[in-house]
Design a protein around this motif. Sequence first.
Motif, PDB file in Angstrom:
ATOM      1  N   LEU A  55      43.389  49.491  72.421  1.00 47.54           N
ATOM      2  CA  LEU A  55      44.597  49.102  72.659  1.00 47.54           C
ATOM      3  C   LEU A  55      45.957  50.130  72.504  1.00 47.54           C
ATOM      4  N   LEU A  56      45.480  50.956  71.551  1.00 49.37           N
ATOM      5  CA  LEU A  56      46.528  52.057  71.376  1.00 49.37           C
ATOM      6  C   LEU A  56      46.415  53.102  72.852  1.00 49.37           C
ATOM      7  N   LEU A  61      49.575  54.966  77.128  1.00 45.76           N
ATOM      8  CA  LEU A  61      49.868  55.144  78.664  1.00 45.76           C
ATOM      9  C   LEU A  61      51.207  54.281  79.318  1.00 45.76           C
ATOM     10  N   SER A  62      51.244  52.959  78.677  1.00 44.56           N
ATOM     11  CA  SER A  62      52.276  52.119  78.912  1.00 44.56           C
ATOM     12  C   SER A  62      53.777  52.852  78.743  1.00 44.56           C
ATOM     13  N   PHE A  67      58.357  55.289  80.510  1.00 49.51           N
ATOM     14  CA  PHE A  67      59.527  56.390  80.474  1.00 49.51           C
ATOM     15  C   PHE A  67      59.654  57.432  81.679  1.00 49.51           C
ATOM     16  N   ALA A  68      58.349  57.449  82.212  1.00 52.87           N
ATOM     17  CA  ALA A  68      58.390  58.365  83.414  1.00 52.87           C
ATOM     18  C   ALA A  68      59.214  57.809  84.603  1.00 52.87           C
ATOM     19  N   ILE A  69      58.936  56.535  84.778  1.00 51.54           N
ATOM     20  CA  ILE A  69      59.732  55.582  85.890  1.00 51.54           C
ATOM     21  C   ILE A  69      61.120  55.880  85.494  1.00 51.54           C
ATOM     22  N   GLU A  70      61.571  55.514  84.314  1.00 53.04           N
ATOM     23  CA  GLU A  70      63.037  55.555  84.027  1.00 53.04           C
ATOM     24  C   GLU A  70      63.518  56.920  84.218  1.00 53.04           C
ATOM     25  N   GLY A 108      59.103  45.643  75.099  1.00 53.78           N
ATOM     26  CA  GLY A 108      58.010  44.600  75.803  1.00 53.78           C
ATOM     27  C   GLY A 108      56.674  45.280  75.474  1.00 53.78           C
ATOM     28  N   ILE A 109      56.457  46.433  75.475  1.00 56.72           N
ATOM     29  CA  ILE A 109      55.088  47.132  75.211  1.00 56.72           C
ATOM     30  C   ILE A 109      54.513  46.469  73.842  1.00 56.72           C
ATOM     31  N   ALA A 110      55.456  46.555  72.991  1.00 57.90           N
ATOM     32  CA  ALA A 110      54.984  46.005  71.457  1.00 57.90           C
ATOM     33  C   ALA A 110      54.725  44.641  71.641  1.00 57.90           C
TER      34      ALA A 110
END
Length: 126
Positions: A55-56, A61-62, A67-70, A108-110
Amino acid sequence: MIKYGVAVIVTILLGMGSRHFASLLPPVIAIHAGDILWASMVYQGFRFVGYTKSLLWAVGLSVLFSFAIEFSQLYQADWVVALRHTVLGALILGQGFLKLDLLRYVMGIALAYFLDKAWLYRKGKS
């Protein structure tokens, strides 16, 4: 694995609904739901392609992907601006850099992580 594919589709529908029915939602939800759901979908997508990974792994990666997209929104070449003006380009790449979006992505990821963890625990797979 199938559950993550279904989760991606359901999350996309919820995200589209949060935009379409924004006027019917409480303002705090209407403002933040889209980005939170988008990041949840990213997590679910990584779980779909890497369902045997931890899961981690999906969380890491998420966060990196989101963050890369932002941060890519700081790049303003004509071709990428034109791409962002298409529906698909706007949904994937966003429109403009906002520091607040980084917090929304983490939330959202959390959220997706904890729901996933609870589901796995319930199923006895934790």
